[in-house]
Scaffold this motif. Structure first.
Motif, PDB file in Angstrom:
ATOM      1  N   GLU A 170       2.584  -5.277   1.092  1.00  0.00           N
ATOM      2  CA  GLU A 170       1.568  -6.334   1.038  1.00  0.00           C
ATOM      3  C   GLU A 170       0.646  -6.121  -0.155  1.00  0.00           C
ATOM      4  OE1 GLU A 170      -0.377  -9.732   1.705  1.00  0.00           O
ATOM      5  OE2 GLU A 170       1.468  -9.061   2.703  1.00  0.00           O
ATOM      6  N   VAL A 171       0.340  -4.872  -0.480  1.00  0.00           N
ATOM      7  CA  VAL A 171      -0.470  -4.586  -1.670  1.00  0.00           C
ATOM      8  C   VAL A 171       0.262  -5.060  -2.922  1.00  0.00           C
ATOM      9  CG1 VAL A 171      -1.465  -2.743  -3.088  1.00  0.00           C
ATOM     10  CG2 VAL A 171      -1.696  -2.663  -0.602  1.00  0.00           C
ATOM     11  N   VAL A 172       1.589  -4.865  -2.969  1.00  0.00           N
ATOM     12  CA  VAL A 172       2.386  -5.343  -4.109  1.00  0.00           C
ATOM     13  C   VAL A 172       2.244  -6.854  -4.254  1.00  0.00           C
ATOM     14  CG1 VAL A 172       4.745  -5.694  -4.925  1.00  0.00           C
ATOM     15  CG2 VAL A 172       4.025  -3.443  -4.125  1.00  0.00           C
ATOM     16  N   ALA A 173       2.328  -7.571  -3.137  1.00  0.00           N
ATOM     17  CA  ALA A 173       2.214  -9.032  -3.189  1.00  0.00           C
ATOM     18  C   ALA A 173       0.820  -9.456  -3.650  1.00  0.00           C
ATOM     19  CB  ALA A 173       2.527  -9.623  -1.815  1.00  0.00           C
ATOM     20  N   MET A 174      -0.216  -8.786  -3.144  1.00  0.00           N
ATOM     21  CA  MET A 174      -1.583  -9.099  -3.569  1.00  0.00           C
ATOM     22  C   MET A 174      -1.776  -8.799  -5.051  1.00  0.00           C
ATOM     23  SD  MET A 174      -3.602  -7.466  -0.291  1.00  0.00           S
ATOM     24  CE  MET A 174      -5.237  -7.742  -0.987  1.00  0.00           C
ATOM     25  N   ALA A 175      -1.207  -7.684  -5.519  1.00  0.00           N
ATOM     26  CA  ALA A 175      -1.326  -7.323  -6.932  1.00  0.00           C
ATOM     27  C   ALA A 175      -0.646  -8.360  -7.815  1.00  0.00           C
ATOM     28  CB  ALA A 175      -0.741  -5.938  -7.177  1.00  0.00           C
ATOM     29  N   ALA A 176       0.521  -8.853  -7.382  1.00  0.00           N
ATOM     30  CA  ALA A 176       1.227  -9.866  -8.162  1.00  0.00           C
ATOM     31  C   ALA A 176       0.367 -11.117  -8.317  1.00  0.00           C
ATOM     32  CB  ALA A 176       2.555 -10.199  -7.492  1.00  0.00           C
ATOM     33  N   ARG A 177      -0.317 -11.504  -7.256  1.00  0.00           N
ATOM     34  CA  ARG A 177      -1.190 -12.678  -7.350  1.00  0.00           C
ATOM     35  C   ARG A 177      -2.358 -12.430  -8.294  1.00  0.00           C
ATOM     36  NH1 ARG A 177       0.231 -12.868  -1.737  1.00  0.00           N
ATOM     37  NH2 ARG A 177      -1.668 -11.777  -1.088  1.00  0.00           N
ATOM     38  N   ALA A 178      -2.703 -11.161  -8.486  1.00  0.00           N
ATOM     39  CA  ALA A 178      -3.789 -10.807  -9.412  1.00  0.00           C
ATOM     40  C   ALA A 178      -3.269 -10.543 -10.820  1.00  0.00           C
ATOM     41  CB  ALA A 178      -4.529  -9.574  -8.886  1.00  0.00           C
ATOM     42  N   GLY A 179      -1.960 -10.751 -11.049  1.00  0.00           N
ATOM     43  CA  GLY A 179      -1.389 -10.568 -12.373  1.00  0.00           C
ATOM     44  C   GLY A 179      -1.030  -9.135 -12.708  1.00  0.00           C
ATOM     45  N   VAL A 180      -0.815  -8.295 -11.685  1.00  0.00           N
ATOM     46  CA  VAL A 180      -0.463  -6.888 -11.885  1.00  0.00           C
ATOM     47  C   VAL A 180       0.903  -6.649 -11.258  1.00  0.00           C
ATOM     48  CG1 VAL A 180      -1.105  -4.492 -11.456  1.00  0.00           C
ATOM     49  CG2 VAL A 180      -2.883  -6.203 -11.855  1.00  0.00           C
ATOM     50  N   ALA A 181       1.810  -5.983 -11.984  1.00  0.00           N
ATOM     51  CA  ALA A 181       3.185  -5.764 -11.524  1.00  0.00           C
ATOM     52  C   ALA A 181       3.371  -4.311 -11.097  1.00  0.00           C
ATOM     53  CB  ALA A 181       4.177  -6.114 -12.629  1.00  0.00           C
ATOM     54  N   VAL A 182       3.625  -4.089  -9.817  1.00  0.00           N
ATOM     55  CA  VAL A 182       3.894  -2.749  -9.286  1.00  0.00           C
ATOM     56  C   VAL A 182       5.025  -2.855  -8.273  1.00  0.00           C
ATOM     57  CG1 VAL A 182       1.575  -1.818  -9.649  1.00  0.00           C
ATOM     58  CG2 VAL A 182       2.073  -3.080  -7.560  1.00  0.00           C
ATOM     59  N   ARG A 183       5.602  -1.715  -7.917  1.00  0.00           N
ATOM     60  CA  ARG A 183       6.625  -1.665  -6.874  1.00  0.00           C
ATOM     61  C   ARG A 183       6.164  -0.752  -5.750  1.00  0.00           C
ATOM     62  NH1 ARG A 183      11.117  -4.429  -7.957  1.00  0.00           N
ATOM     63  NH2 ARG A 183      11.844  -4.678 -10.112  1.00  0.00           N
ATOM     64  N   ALA A 184       6.629  -1.055  -4.540  1.00  0.00           N
ATOM     65  CA  ALA A 184       6.274  -0.272  -3.367  1.00  0.00           C
ATOM     66  C   ALA A 184       7.148   0.967  -3.269  1.00  0.00           C
ATOM     67  CB  ALA A 184       6.405  -1.121  -2.104  1.00  0.00           C
ATOM     68  N   VAL A 185       6.574   2.070  -2.810  1.00  0.00           N
ATOM     69  CA  VAL A 185       7.310   3.316  -2.645  1.00  0.00           C
ATOM     70  C   VAL A 185       7.964   3.412  -1.271  1.00  0.00           C
ATOM     71  CG1 VAL A 185       7.057   5.837  -2.530  1.00  0.00           C
ATOM     72  CG2 VAL A 185       5.879   4.553  -4.305  1.00  0.00           C
ATOM     73  N   SER A 186       7.332   2.879  -0.234  1.00  0.00           N
ATOM     74  CA  SER A 186       7.831   3.101   1.133  1.00  0.00           C
ATOM     75  C   SER A 186       9.281   2.670   1.335  1.00  0.00           C
ATOM     76  CB  SER A 186       6.914   2.409   2.150  1.00  0.00           C
ATOM     77  OG  SER A 186       6.921   1.004   1.976  1.00  0.00           O
ATOM     78  N   PRO A 187       9.800   1.574   0.688  1.00  0.00           N
ATOM     79  CA  PRO A 187      11.209   1.224   0.895  1.00  0.00           C
ATOM     80  C   PRO A 187      12.193   2.251   0.341  1.00  0.00           C
ATOM     81  CG  PRO A 187       9.970  -0.671   0.088  1.00  0.00           C
ATOM     82  CD  PRO A 187       9.094   0.522  -0.069  1.00  0.00           C
ATOM     83  N   MET A 188      11.709   3.204  -0.450  1.00  0.00           N
ATOM     84  CA  MET A 188      12.599   4.215  -1.017  1.00  0.00           C
ATOM     85  C   MET A 188      12.857   5.369  -0.049  1.00  0.00           C
ATOM     86  SD  MET A 188      11.019   4.303  -4.870  1.00  0.00           S
ATOM     87  CE  MET A 188      10.472   2.757  -5.636  1.00  0.00           C
ATOM     88  N   PHE A 189      12.120   5.401   1.061  1.00  0.00           N
ATOM     89  CA  PHE A 189      12.321   6.405   2.096  1.00  0.00           C
ATOM     90  C   PHE A 189      13.326   5.903   3.127  1.00  0.00           C
ATOM     91  CE2 PHE A 189       8.202   7.662   0.448  1.00  0.00           C
ATOM     92  CZ  PHE A 189       8.144   9.037   0.636  1.00  0.00           C
ATOM     93  N   SER A 190      13.855   6.844   3.903  1.00  0.00           N
ATOM     94  CA  SER A 190      14.676   6.467   5.049  1.00  0.00           C
ATOM     95  C   SER A 190      13.777   5.851   6.121  1.00  0.00           C
ATOM     96  CB  SER A 190      15.397   7.695   5.603  1.00  0.00           C
ATOM     97  OG  SER A 190      14.471   8.692   5.990  1.00  0.00           O
ATOM     98  N   PRO A 191      14.334   5.025   7.001  1.00  0.00           N
ATOM     99  CA  PRO A 191      13.531   4.363   8.032  1.00  0.00           C
ATOM    100  C   PRO A 191      12.748   5.381   8.869  1.00  0.00           C
ATOM    101  CG  PRO A 191      15.711   3.385   7.935  1.00  0.00           C
ATOM    102  CD  PRO A 191      15.745   4.586   7.036  1.00  0.00           C
ATOM    103  N   GLY A 192      11.468   5.083   9.050  1.00  0.00           N
ATOM    104  CA  GLY A 192      10.617   5.938   9.857  1.00  0.00           C
ATOM    105  C   GLY A 192       9.929   7.051   9.101  1.00  0.00           C
ATOM    106  N   ASN A 193      10.316   7.279   7.841  1.00  0.00           N
ATOM    107  CA  ASN A 193       9.721   8.375   7.069  1.00  0.00           C
ATOM    108  C   ASN A 193       8.884   7.882   5.892  1.00  0.00           C
ATOM    109  OD1 ASN A 193      10.813  10.542   8.571  1.00  0.00           O
ATOM    110  ND2 ASN A 193      12.794  10.227   7.583  1.00  0.00           N
ATOM    111  N   GLY A 194       8.689   6.586   5.799  1.00  0.00           N
ATOM    112  CA  GLY A 194       8.015   6.031   4.635  1.00  0.00           C
ATOM    113  C   GLY A 194       6.547   6.377   4.562  1.00  0.00           C
TER     114      GLY A 194
END
Length: 520
Positions: free
Chosen positions: A440-464
């Motif tokens: 959600e922070v990534v989506a909010m940042a995009a609306r503010a003109g800032v491009a970032v990626r989320a780290v949590s999807p890079m973890f296995s489920p439950g360990n993010g």
């Protein structure tokens, strides 16, 4: 010089029923239907009456009558001395029709195959970020290749080895493979021959090739946790998701003992030992020895992704795993990050026994890599330009990295966000307060003109754990300072609004700000 025709062909018209009579009326109706279907769009130029009449083998007057009828009805418009065109006024009505047709198509569409849904998700995940801070690897200004690249390209493509030719070697152009042999030996102590080098379209293709060649139908594979989504998505979508064993990462890199406890007889370990992705730490010497000993004992392979190792800002680069165990390690490298991502050239260095297998897998993917840029890159490397480019870019990135960490340190309190320790690469990981939802922070940042990626999807489920990947290459310090202010405002608003997530905790990121040391 021949003139390019401005009018489009109209293959969708089909054939006229000559026995039915009223050919001009038939033609007018066929044009109406083509416009309704969107095959001819508002503003499109139609063929001249003479050309269309010759194409349909009818009298020119037949076409003139059809055009005049449609002009009168408002479908077409014509001005003296200009082409007859589909009326621009139809654009609004046409859009409404297309939306209605799309809605009907959605309602009547059959269920997509399961692989289609998975690949559609991959497409969404891998959509490129806009070229604004903090997208990773945006080559502009001092971080873009010098004009020598353009000059070499002009020379090589005109009448040189990169000129249009027939099919090339599946392994890739020999001059480039020879240049890679010399480069890998000097930069990473990798000793190999040109026959062991397979040119790829980048690390992603190298990972795919390795998964195809090295893993049998019942084999297991170690994958770091967290890991680059390119490898986890590859295994999930080629039928090997259940064989993927996520092995935790700590401050020394992949936990080899944990991997042995989970899957001692796995056949492949996919690792980023020189610069763990996304966290950034190098694998310790003890862990390097342990993973190579495991591979020898279990007749297994190690796939070494040489991620961003050219950009180390403190001390000398580490040697590769391949240099210690060349018969067990498949080494992946890419030039897309070092030079520019659109280059799409990388390489795999494989043990002698695997060279033909990787070559065969490469053939089935796309026969061989495009020829021209391989020869441009070979000349670029042979003349020493690549090494000079890396030295220049490393200095730029070191400065940008220090400036970005200093800005984050000033703008955000350590209980809200802090930087993961690291001394190399083209990005930082900014950990977030554990209750935040980084997507959600990534989506909010995009609306503010800032491009970032989320780290949590890079973890296995439950360990993010929530965090953001911030690239610092290709942007000026002023651009990054402004973007950092906007990102800090986004994170502060996310905390204020009480955004929450469910997540496990990770052991490798202490809750506290990592400050600059020794001026880095």
């Amino acid at each position: 010089m021949a003139r390019t025709p401005l009018a489009l062909d109209v293959p969708a018209l089909g054939a006229l029923e000559r026995g039915a009579g009223n050919l001009s009326g038939q033609l007018a109706q066929l044009l109406r239907e083509a416009i309704h279907r969107g095959e001819i769009r508002p503003g499109d130029a139609l063929p001249s009456t003479r050309l269309l009449a010759a194409s349909l083998q009818v009298a020119r007057g037949t076409v003139v009558q059809a055009y005049e009828q449609l002009i009168a009805e408002g479908f077409l418009e014509s001005q003296r001395g200009a082409s007859t065109r589909v009326a621009e006024a139809l654009s609004v009505a046409g859009a409404r029709v297309r939306r209605a047709q799309s809605a009907r198509g959605q309602a009547s569409r059959t269920r997509l195959p399961e692989p289609a849904a998975r690949f559609a998700q991959v497409a969404r995940e891998f959509s490129p970020l806009p070229p604004v801070p903090f997208a990773v690897s945006v080559p502009v200004g001092l971080t873009a290749p010098a004009d020598i690249w353009r000059r070499l390209g002009n020379r090589v493509r005109a009448k040189g080895p990169g000129a249009p030719a027939g099919y090339d070697a599946p392994r890739g152009a020999l001059p480039l493979r020879e240049a890679i042999v010399a480069y890998a030996r000097k930069s990473r102590s990798v000793h190999c021959e040109a026959g062991q080098v397979i040119i790829t379209s980048g690390t992603q293709q190298g990972l795919y090739l390795a998964s195809q060649v090295l893993l049998g139908s019942k084999d297991q594979a170690w994958v770091e946790d967290p890991a680059y989504r390119g490898i986890t998505a590859t295994l999930e979508n080629n039928g090997r998701g259940s064989a993927m064993i996520r092995v935790p990462v700590d401050g020394e890199g992949i936990d080899v003992e944990a991997g042995i406890r989970q899957a001692p007889h796995a056949k492949v370990a996919f690792v980023t030992p020189l610069h763990q992705y996304p966290l950034g730490m190098p694998m310790s010497m003890a862990r390097r020895s342990a993973i190579l000993a495991w591979a020898r004992t279990n007749d297994a392979w190690v796939v070494e992704d040489n991620y961003d190792s050219e950009f180390r800002y403190e001390g000398h680069p580490f040697p590769s795993l391949h240099s210690s165990e060349p018969d067990r390690v498949v080494y992946l490298g890419t030039f897309s990050k070092v030079l520019f991502p659109s280059l799409r050239l990388g390489y795999v260095i494989v043990p002698h026994d695997l060279a033909d297998a990787f070559c065969g897998a490469r053939v089935l993917m796309d026969r061989h890599p495009p020829n021209a840029d391989q020869h441009v890159l070979a000349a670029f490397m042979a003349d020493g330009h690549l090494e000079r480019h890396i030295r220049r870019v490393r200095n730029v990135y070191a400065n940008h990295r220090a400036q970005l960490i200093a800005a984050i340190d000033t703008l955000l309190p350590p209980e809200v966000a802090w930087v993961q320790p690291g001394d190399q690469g083209m990005h930082l990981v900014l950990w977030l307060e554990e209750s935040l939802d980084d997507r959600e922070v990534v989506a909010m940042a995009a609306r503010a003109g800032v491009a970032v990626r989320a780290v949590s999807p890079m973890f296995s489920p439950g360990n993010g754990r929530p965090g953001l990947v911030l690239g610092f290459g290709g942007f000026s310090n002023e651009q990054m300072k402004e973007a950092a202010k906007r990102l800090a405002a986004v994170i502060t608003e996310a905390v204020r609004s009480g955004m929450r997530r469910d997540a496990g905790k990770s052991a490798f990121a202490p809750k506290g700000r990592t400050r600059l040391q020794n001026g880095q």
